[in-house]
Design an enzyme around this catalytic site. Structure first.
Site, PDB file in Angstrom:
ATOM      1  N   LEU B 131      73.253  10.096  57.900  1.00  0.00           N
ATOM      2  CA  LEU B 131      72.289   9.325  58.689  1.00  0.00           C
ATOM      3  C   LEU B 131      71.820   8.099  57.888  1.00  0.00           C
ATOM      4  O   LEU B 131      71.968   6.970  58.333  1.00  0.00           O
ATOM      5  CB  LEU B 131      71.106  10.226  59.074  1.00  0.00           C
ATOM      6  CG  LEU B 131      69.980   9.565  59.869  1.00  0.00           C
ATOM      7  CD1 LEU B 131      70.466   9.134  61.252  1.00  0.00           C
ATOM      8  CD2 LEU B 131      68.788  10.526  60.033  1.00  0.00           C
ATOM      9  N   PRO B 134      71.944   2.376  52.893  1.00  0.00           N
ATOM     10  CA  PRO B 134      71.214   1.659  51.831  1.00  0.00           C
ATOM     11  C   PRO B 134      70.026   0.877  52.383  1.00  0.00           C
ATOM     12  O   PRO B 134      68.968   0.844  51.767  1.00  0.00           O
ATOM     13  CB  PRO B 134      72.279   0.729  51.244  1.00  0.00           C
ATOM     14  CG  PRO B 134      73.571   1.431  51.486  1.00  0.00           C
ATOM     15  CD  PRO B 134      73.400   2.170  52.782  1.00  0.00           C
ATOM     16  N   GLY B 137      66.702   3.688  55.344  1.00  0.00           N
ATOM     17  CA  GLY B 137      66.212   4.978  54.831  1.00  0.00           C
ATOM     18  C   GLY B 137      65.187   5.508  55.807  1.00  0.00           C
ATOM     19  O   GLY B 137      65.537   6.102  56.824  1.00  0.00           O
ATOM     20  N   ILE B 163      74.121  11.000  50.510  1.00  0.00           N
ATOM     21  CA  ILE B 163      74.681  12.044  51.363  1.00  0.00           C
ATOM     22  C   ILE B 163      75.009  13.293  50.530  1.00  0.00           C
ATOM     23  O   ILE B 163      75.924  13.286  49.703  1.00  0.00           O
ATOM     24  CB  ILE B 163      75.957  11.553  52.088  1.00  0.00           C
ATOM     25  CG1 ILE B 163      75.667  10.242  52.836  1.00  0.00           C
ATOM     26  CG2 ILE B 163      76.475  12.633  53.026  1.00  0.00           C
ATOM     27  CD1 ILE B 163      74.526  10.299  53.840  1.00  0.00           C
ATOM     28  N   ASP B 245      63.469  17.447  62.812  1.00  0.00           N
ATOM     29  CA  ASP B 245      62.310  18.322  63.057  1.00  0.00           C
ATOM     30  C   ASP B 245      62.588  19.725  62.528  1.00  0.00           C
ATOM     31  O   ASP B 245      61.745  20.343  61.875  1.00  0.00           O
ATOM     32  CB  ASP B 245      62.015  18.410  64.568  1.00  0.00           C
ATOM     33  CG  ASP B 245      61.127  17.257  65.041  1.00  0.00           C
ATOM     34  OD1 ASP B 245      60.512  16.595  64.183  1.00  0.00           O
ATOM     35  OD2 ASP B 245      61.048  17.043  66.267  1.00  0.00           O
ATOM     36  N   GLN B 284      39.518  32.124  31.490  1.00  0.00           N
ATOM     37  CA  GLN B 284      39.263  31.913  32.903  1.00  0.00           C
ATOM     38  C   GLN B 284      39.776  30.540  33.379  1.00  0.00           C
ATOM     39  O   GLN B 284      40.230  30.408  34.516  1.00  0.00           O
ATOM     40  CB  GLN B 284      37.767  32.028  33.185  1.00  0.00           C
ATOM     41  CG  GLN B 284      37.480  32.221  34.652  1.00  0.00           C
ATOM     42  CD  GLN B 284      35.998  32.342  34.926  1.00  0.00           C
ATOM     43  OE1 GLN B 284      35.215  31.470  34.558  1.00  0.00           O
ATOM     44  NE2 GLN B 284      35.610  33.443  35.530  1.00  0.00           N
ATOM     45  N   GLN B 341      52.403  22.851  32.581  1.00  0.00           N
ATOM     46  CA  GLN B 341      51.166  22.832  31.793  1.00  0.00           C
ATOM     47  C   GLN B 341      50.851  24.220  31.229  1.00  0.00           C
ATOM     48  O   GLN B 341      50.482  24.358  30.059  1.00  0.00           O
ATOM     49  CB  GLN B 341      50.013  22.332  32.666  1.00  0.00           C
ATOM     50  CG  GLN B 341      48.746  22.009  31.892  1.00  0.00           C
ATOM     51  CD  GLN B 341      48.915  20.772  31.009  1.00  0.00           C
ATOM     52  OE1 GLN B 341      49.783  19.940  31.255  1.00  0.00           O
ATOM     53  NE2 GLN B 341      48.111  20.669  29.966  1.00  0.00           N
ATOM     54  N   GLY B 344      52.910  24.962  28.394  1.00  0.00           N
ATOM     55  CA  GLY B 344      52.649  24.081  27.257  1.00  0.00           C
ATOM     56  C   GLY B 344      53.922  23.470  26.713  1.00  0.00           C
ATOM     57  O   GLY B 344      54.808  23.075  27.472  1.00  0.00           O
ATOM     58  N   GLU B 368      64.492  14.088  53.714  1.00  0.00           N
ATOM     59  CA  GLU B 368      64.255  14.535  55.094  1.00  0.00           C
ATOM     60  C   GLU B 368      62.939  13.976  55.617  1.00  0.00           C
ATOM     61  O   GLU B 368      62.159  14.642  56.282  1.00  0.00           O
ATOM     62  CB  GLU B 368      64.287  16.064  55.198  1.00  0.00           C
ATOM     63  CG  GLU B 368      65.608  16.603  54.700  1.00  0.00           C
ATOM     64  CD  GLU B 368      66.284  17.553  55.659  1.00  0.00           C
ATOM     65  OE1 GLU B 368      67.360  18.017  55.307  1.00  0.00           O
ATOM     66  OE2 GLU B 368      65.782  17.819  56.765  1.00  0.00           O
TER      67      GLU B 368
END
Lengths: 259, 391
Positions: B131, B134, B137, B163, B245, B284, B341, B344, B368
């Site tokens: 679909l 260049p 989009g 593609i 969709d 915590q 994170q 680490g 998509e």
């Protein structure tokens, strides 16, 4: 060739093992599945059936949930299932289990081949195949890591610690297989759909002509008096290398009689 | 920890179990190595798709009469999510394949369906969806690839970009301009891989999702017979949008699976890694971070399942699918970022998959329909004139 595969529904080996008050394995409170070692027997049966003509019947003895083990085997490709379900069977030992299986196999018909796994993943006793062969009057050909059907007989390879045996037997026979024999398939979506239409029979002890007094925990030859959790592994001995690490290592191995 | 699922049917439950088995036995043992080897785009795990196809997992949402699984989206998408938790590239590829079959299953004539679908849904074939271009989009209607009537058939000329499966696919579901009438001038074609004049650029070098080979596809006067034109001449744009969709839901489910994998990794690490004499999960500040990630994954799953159930019931679901794509892919980006994170310094190394998940998450906010386009879809639907109050 008509094949009966005996399978067992066992607690998931990944989850915590638990016991009920009477020291039998807790099968209610845990997730169960088809014993993985039995998958090898099913796969071998399917391969033999696919190579020629024949029918694969999967047989289990166990509580309601054990129907899941039959279903899984049917999804893999077995043709029909038999589930022996009777409250009186609960707590049966290996001799009683083999009696129920033997009577069920007689009722199914006279198979050319009875296949089992090498052991269950929960009890791991490995004696039921031998007892079952004895009760059916069949040659017992156990621990096969290779199985070929040749004419009117079977040939197996049994791998030992120091030797490999090749064993031939006439048919009908009972063969137990190891986890080296094949790579079990998993069901496909088609297999899952097809399994819903495959026949499953549920029989009680009265259908087999077995008296409740011959089975169950009260009539078992053995009784489990107590169960204890395996103690946690103790921390090993840590040797700090101060230039004499090699010596200390050799001393340790010698003390443990490893060298 | 496997996701908690409430499946609508026993078949659905069995399918999830089968998917988990395949993920554990075949996908997880290979994913790290293949994704590394595929970094230049030269390696494509075709055999993994063959295995999924053989198991029947490549054609679940399509009609049984043509070889599909006849499964509702509520089940199919959860299978995609499970695959994504093991191997994102493969989940995306499975969703892309569905996208390529959708136009034929939905808009083709019964004769075309009988001819084309059995192969496409057999599990042996893999499709590519041509679909984007260049210069087209997000602005799909700017499409320049042209299909010219050539006696009984068509000749396709132009260039498609980004593609998936290009060079490895068995067919190319392709959109091309059949007139200059803007969005109404586009038609849909299924081009076989062995068509004359079909050519490919070298694979794109990408940030991640290396197992998903992506290339430009060139159409040099490719002949396509008229019986491979899907739907009416000029219907292409609405076919493409309808396919997207549904395709969006596949991406939402895949993003959710990726986020789940990252969360599982982070939660596992937090119970093992010790600093200051206790596991980092006992702090915590970190535990609450994980709780927020769980909330993000769970709400992502809920939004895509809501849209799926509307679709399965035959109700309008376009806005809800866009919401699901937006929520799930933003969740994936956040969860994978925070997973790095939590791990680490270890999370920044290739010794753990956290950094790969992080790189893979980024594309889900883009393909998509970028998440900006999703907001366009959502807001346009919200502001659409209506004669009745929405219920």
């Amino acid at each position: 060739m008509n094949i009966v595969v005996c399978v067992k529904y066992v607690p998931d080996a990944q989850s915590e093992r638990a016991f009920t008050e009477d020291n039998t394995t807790d099968r209610e409170g845990v997730d169960g599945l088809l014993s993985e070692l039995d998958e090898y027997a099913i796969e071998e049966a399917l391969k033999i059936a696919e190579a020629g003509e024949g029918e694969v019947t999967v047989l289990t003895v166990g509580p309601d949930d054990a129907a899941e083990a039959v279903k899984k085997a049917l999804q893999m490709g077995a043709d029909k299932g038999v589930h022996i379900l009777d409250e009186a069977i609960a707590g049966s030992d290996a001799p009683a289990t083999s009696l129920v299986l033997a009577e069920a196999i007689k009722k199914i018909g006279s198979p050319d081949l009875v296949l089992t796994g090498m052991a269950s993943t929960d009890g791991t006793m490995s004696v039921v195949p031998a007892m079952l062969a004895e009760r059916l009057g069949l040659p017992q050909v156990t621990f096969a890591s290779e199985l070929t059907v040749e004419g009117e007989g079977v040939k197996i390879r049994r791998d030992g610690d120091s030797s490999t045996e090749t064993i031939e037997s006439s048919l009908p026979a009972l063969v137990s297989v190891t986890d080296q024999i094949n790579e079990p398939r998993y069901p496909s979506f088609k297999g899952i759909m097809a399994a819903k239409k495959k026949p499953v029979e549920t029989w009680g002890l009265s259908d087999l002509g077995v008296d409740a007094g011959q089975v169950g925990q009260a009539n078992a030859w053995t009784a489990v008096l107590e169960t204890t959790k395996r103690p946690p592994r103790e921390q090993g001995e840590v040797v700090a290398d101060e230039g004499d690490g090699g010596t200390k290592l050799a001393e340790f191995l010698a003390a443990q009689k490893f060298v | 920890m496997p996701a908690t699922r409430l499946m609508p049917t026993e078949i659905g439950e069995d399918l999830i179990e089968l998917t988990r088995t395949i993920c554990d036995r075949s996908l997880r043992p290979k994913v790290d190595e293949v994704e590394r080897q595929a970094e230049g785009g030269e390696v494509f795990p075709r055999e993994v798709f063959a295995e999924l196809g053989q198991a029947g997992l490549l054609s679940l949402p399509f009609p049984e009469e043509h070889g599909g699984g006849g499964q509702p989206y509520e089940v199919y998408l959860q299978v995609i999510e499970e695959i994504a938790s093991a191997w994102m590239s493969v989940a995306v590829g499975t969703s892309v394949h569905s996208l390529t079959c959708f136009p034929v299953a939905t808009f083709a004539s019964p004769e075309q369906q009988a001819t084309l679908l059995p192969g496409m849904l057999s599990g042996d074939q893999l499709g590519a969806y041509c679909l984007s271009e260049p210069q087209a989009g997000s602005d799909v209607a700017a499409m320049a690839t042209r299909a010219t009537c050539d006696g009984d058939g068509w000749r396709l000329k132009g260039r498609k970009a980004w593609i998936s499966h290009a060079g490895h696919a068995d067919f190319y579901t392709t959109f091309a301009r059949t007139s200059d009438d803007g969005a109404k001038g586009v038609s849909c074609f299924v081009v076989p891989a062995d068509a004359e004049g079909l050519d490919f650029a070298p694979p794109e070098k990408k940030m991640g999702l290396h197992g998903d080979t992506v290339r430009e596809v060139f159409f040099e006067d490719v002949p396509v017979s008229d019986d491979r034109r899907i739907g009416e001449v000029g219907q292409g744009m609405s076919i493409a949008m309808a396919a997207l969709d549904s395709g969006r839901l596949g991406i939402a489910a895949a993003a959710t699976g990726l986020a789940q994998a990252a969360l599982d990794l982070a939660a596992g690490y937090a119970t093992e890694r010790e600093q200051f004499g206790r596991t980092i999960g006992e702090n915590q500040g970190l535990a609450f971070m994980l709780a927020d990630l769980e909330a993000a994954v769970t709400s992502a799953r809920a939004t895509y399942l809501h849209a799926a159930r509307l679709k399965d019931a035959g109700r309008a679901f376009s806005r809800q699918a866009a919401v699901a794509k937006l929520v799930a892919t933003d969740a994936a980006m956040r969860v994978t970022t925070d997973a790095v994170q939590v791990l680490g310094g270890a999370g920044y190394t290739a010794d753990f998959p956290a950094e790969r998940y992080f790189r893979e998450a980024k594309i889900t906010q883009i393909f998509e329909g970028t998440n900006q386009i999703q907001r366009l879809v959502i807001s346009r639907d919200l502001l659409r004139p209506r004669s009745h109050r929405r219920r």
